[in-house]
Enzyme design. Structure first.
Site, PDB file in Angstrom:
ATOM      1  N   TRP A 147     -20.095  81.793  77.276  1.00 51.99           N
ATOM      2  CA  TRP A 147     -19.203  80.757  76.712  1.00 51.99           C
ATOM      3  C   TRP A 147     -19.135  79.572  77.654  1.00 51.99           C
ATOM      4  O   TRP A 147     -19.554  79.689  78.817  1.00 51.99           O
ATOM      5  CB  TRP A 147     -17.791  81.324  76.458  1.00 51.99           C
ATOM      6  CG  TRP A 147     -17.109  80.655  75.299  1.00 51.99           C
ATOM      7  CD1 TRP A 147     -16.061  79.790  75.345  1.00 51.99           C
ATOM      8  CD2 TRP A 147     -17.470  80.780  73.931  1.00 51.99           C
ATOM      9  NE1 TRP A 147     -15.742  79.372  74.072  1.00 51.99           N
ATOM     10  CE2 TRP A 147     -16.597  79.964  73.188  1.00 51.99           C
ATOM     11  CE3 TRP A 147     -18.464  81.495  73.230  1.00 51.99           C
ATOM     12  CZ2 TRP A 147     -16.669  79.829  71.792  1.00 51.99           C
ATOM     13  CZ3 TRP A 147     -18.539  81.369  71.851  1.00 51.99           C
ATOM     14  CH2 TRP A 147     -17.653  80.552  71.145  1.00 51.99           C
ATOM     15  N   ASP A 203     -14.805  70.766  78.234  1.00 48.02           N
ATOM     16  CA  ASP A 203     -13.849  69.964  77.464  1.00 48.02           C
ATOM     17  C   ASP A 203     -13.244  70.781  76.318  1.00 48.02           C
ATOM     18  O   ASP A 203     -13.631  71.927  76.091  1.00 48.02           O
ATOM     19  CB  ASP A 203     -14.533  68.713  76.927  1.00 48.02           C
ATOM     20  CG  ASP A 203     -15.525  69.030  75.821  1.00 48.02           C
ATOM     21  OD1 ASP A 203     -16.274  70.025  75.938  1.00 48.02           O
ATOM     22  OD2 ASP A 203     -15.557  68.299  74.818  1.00 48.02           O
ATOM     23  N   GLU A 206     -15.472  72.450  74.017  1.00 49.69           N
ATOM     24  CA  GLU A 206     -16.234  73.551  74.622  1.00 49.69           C
ATOM     25  C   GLU A 206     -17.721  73.255  74.775  1.00 49.69           C
ATOM     26  O   GLU A 206     -18.544  74.148  74.719  1.00 49.69           O
ATOM     27  CB  GLU A 206     -16.054  74.845  73.809  1.00 49.69           C
ATOM     28  CG  GLU A 206     -14.630  75.079  73.353  1.00 49.69           C
ATOM     29  CD  GLU A 206     -14.379  76.490  72.866  1.00 49.69           C
ATOM     30  OE1 GLU A 206     -14.716  76.768  71.707  1.00 49.69           O
ATOM     31  OE2 GLU A 206     -13.868  77.318  73.637  1.00 49.69           O
ATOM     32  N   GLU A 207     -18.057  71.997  74.931  1.00 48.27           N
ATOM     33  CA  GLU A 207     -19.466  71.629  74.978  1.00 48.27           C
ATOM     34  C   GLU A 207     -19.889  70.947  76.271  1.00 48.27           C
ATOM     35  O   GLU A 207     -21.023  71.095  76.714  1.00 48.27           O
ATOM     36  CB  GLU A 207     -19.788  70.685  73.814  1.00 48.27           C
ATOM     37  CG  GLU A 207     -19.644  71.344  72.463  1.00 48.27           C
ATOM     38  CD  GLU A 207     -19.765  70.375  71.312  1.00 48.27           C
ATOM     39  OE1 GLU A 207     -20.031  70.839  70.194  1.00 48.27           O
ATOM     40  OE2 GLU A 207     -19.585  69.148  71.503  1.00 48.27           O
TER      41      GLU A 207
END
Ligand SMILES: *[C@@H]1O[C@H](CO)[C@@H](O)[C@H](O)[C@H]1NC(C)=O
Ligand SMILES: *[C@@H]1O[C@H](CO)[C@@H](O)[C@H](O)[C@H]1NC(C)=O
Ligand SMILES: *[C@@H]1O[C@H](CO)[C@@H](O)[C@H](O)[C@H]1NC(C)=O
Ligand SMILES: *[C@@H]1O[C@H](CO)[C@@H](O)[C@H](O)[C@H]1NC(C)=O
Ligand SMILES: *[C@@H]1O[C@H](CO)[C@@H](O)[C@H](O)[C@H]1NC(C)=O
Ligand SMILES: *[C@@H]1O[C@H](CO)[C@@H](O)[C@H](O)[C@H]1NC(C)=O
Length: 494
Positions: A147, A203, A206-207
């Site tokens: 993740w 961020d 999630e990227e």
């Protein structure tokens, strides 16, 4: 009926608004939509919280599931960010009078006491590193897959939610309950922020690994209110006091003169991102002036940025075609987005509205509206004859401009109305081509975003976080950190 109303909005060309609009059918119809949809949204939130939520069987007590969707995409997890933003909305609604929400709030807090102690791929509680883990399984165990981690906004957002409830209990004389059940969790989160804010992370989407405006803004707020919260309990947060000014200092680096560059990273993007709209509503302080340094919703900076972010979506989506400057459009995360089709998001479109409702509240409270060169383009898109100046609330310019802003804000909610199915369910996205709901269904954050936008529209605002005590930028920024200690919170009895 709605398409006609949307057409009417599209016809409000710049300059057309010279007198305040009379409340008409459009307003009535939007208000009744907001009323009915707010009930759907509140139920939608509760249906996604364990253990009793009807759509999240298997989730532990107090666990906020992001969406019941288990495939394409699988959101059947609990994210610290989504959960905290959702609970802040419920806590504010509880404080505003909905006492039925208190057991949900307490169950959430108890679940956080357990989650903080779960060792996970970001680390564990011994040095605080595990608090930066973005998501967990719904049974309060670690998610161990790959993740984008860590995500450093979560602890700050959770602190903000818990402080809101804690402050309420303190004023009700329940200080000892706060000290035993809330402060230990908040203290860990504040210490995490003070220790790790100056390190990169992912961020809110999630990227991007780098520095995110949203994260820094949320962290600054948490440290400022955390310090006052600690004092009210005869506790202290030395890291809050030493680091908060440096967070404010760093926050200024995201401003480029006309817009917020949402990620400081080598990401190849323009920087225009709904990240910044969500940041201004997170930073909203009903007692604040239109401060640029904290990017208050009514600040010149936040308004200039609002225009540039909104305009970046204006010609991007087919469903926005024909809507000229100054009329609302569907908003996504950022123009370069391709995730699940890279469509408009309900929560981003609602954030564009909410910032403007917040700004209207602030102007009304201070009794004037001040326009300088930075915010002039925002206002000129609504009325091309607007000039810089300071307009008192008794002036006709104030009335016509605030009325135009209200109409503009309502336009974003009307777009959400247009693309909400008749049963009121809110997914994550609606397609750029025809507005069909898509990606995860019943997204908890979409419902929470609807609740807060509706509340701000009706003038219901949260408590101040003390921004006026924390809006002076140090003359020199420095990277820093305060090391903190962490301890396992116990699950309280209420
Ligand atoms: C969930 O159900 C249990 C068992 O009926 C009850 O004790 C608890 O209060 C419920 N929680 C909420 C938030 O309603
Ligand atoms: C928690 O949920 C995960 C994912 O569904 C599962 O693999 C695990 O066995 C569960 N753990 C416990 C203790 O129930
Ligand atoms: C700030 O960034 C935005 C987005 O990249 C850009 O459109 C704008 O021109 C920049 N403003 C200045 C003054 O550089
Ligand atoms: C605008 O005018 C009001 C009322 O005279 C005053 O309180 C306020 O400070 C002025 N604002 C600015 C930015 O000049
Ligand atoms: C509500 O409508 C949407 C879109 O038509 C659909 O996907 C969803 O399953 C419906 N929800 C319920 C609870 O009927
Ligand atoms: C740390 O803070 C300094 C000073 O504001 C800033 O220049 C730097 O970019 C920050 N780094 C991170 C990763 O936050």
């Amino acid at each position: 009926m709605l398409p006609i109303n949307v057409l009417a909005l599209a016809l409000l060309a710049p300059g057309a608004i010279s007198t305040p609009l009379q409340p008409g059918r459009r307003q009535t119809s939007l208000s009744s939509f907001i009323q009915s949809e707010s009930s759907v949204a509140l139920q939608g939130v509760l249906d996604n919280i364990g253990a009793n939520g009807s759509k999240v069987s298997g989730a532990s007590s107090g666990i906020v599931v992001a969406s019941p969707s288990k495939v394409n995409p699988d959101y059947f997890y609990t994210w610290t960010r989504d959960g905290a933003l959702t609970l802040k909305a419920l806590i504010d609604a509880f404080i505003a009078g909905d006492s039925s929400l208190e057991s949900t709030i307490q169950e959430y807090i108890d679940a956080q006491a357990q989650l903080q102690a779960v060792s996970n791929p970001s680390g564990d509680l011994s040095d605080g590193s595990g608090l930066g883990e973005p998501k967990f399984e719904v049974n309060i165990t670690a998610f161990t897959g790959d993740w984008g981690r860590p995500q450093r906004d979560g602890p700050a957002l959770r602190a903000t939610a818990l402080i809101a409830y804690g402050n309420h209990l303190v004023s009700a004389g329940e200080t000892s309950t706060v000290k035993s059940n809330i402060w230990p969790i908040v203290q860990n989160d504040l210490n995490y922020v003070a220790q790790y804010w100056n390190q990169t992370g992912f961020d809110l989407w999630e990227e991007i690994e780098g520095s995110s405006f949203f994260t820094i803004a949320a962290q600054h707020r948490a440290l400022v209110e955390g310090s006052a919260f600690a004092s009210s309990l005869d506790e202290s947060c030395t890291g809050c006091d030493s680091q908060a000014p440096q967070l404010l200092c760093f926050l200024q680096d995201f401003w480029n003169g006309t817009a917020v560059i949402s990620n400081l990273a080598n990401d190849g993007r323009s920087g225009l991102d709904a990240n910044s709209l969500i940041s201004t509503i997170q930073a909203f302080d009903p007692e604040a002036a239109c401060d640029d340094t904290t990017f208050q919703p009514c600040s010149e900076r936040a308004l200039s940025n609002h225009k540039l972010v909104v305009d970046s979506f204006r010609s991007l989506y087919s469903i926005n075609s024909g809507k000229s400057a100054g009329s609302a459009v569907a908003i996504g995360r950022y123009a370069e987005d391709t995730y699940q089709g890279g469509n408009p998001w309900y929560l981003a479109t609602l954030a564009a509205a909410e910032q403007l409702y917040d700004a209207l509240y602030q102007w009304d409270k201070q009794g004037s509206l001040s326009i300088g060169q930075t915010s002039l383009p925002f206002f000129q898109a609504l009325d091309s004859s607007t000039a810089t100046g300071n307009y008192s609330s008794s002036s006709s310019t104030y009335s016509s401009l605030t009325s135009a802003v209200k109409t503009y804000a309502d336009g974003f909610v009307s777009i959400v109305q247009q693309y909400t199915p008749s049963n009121g369910s809110l997914a994550e996205q609606f397609t750029r081509d025809d507005g069909t709901p898509t990606s995860a269904g019943d997204l908890t954050w979409s419902y929470a975003a609807f609740l807060t936008a509706g509340d701000r529209r009706s003038g219901t605002v949260p408590s101040s976080w003390g921004s006026s005590t924390a809006n002076e930028v140090p003359s020199q920024c420095s990277g820093s950190s305060a090391s903190g200690s962490y301890s396992t919170p116990s699950v309280g009895s209420w």
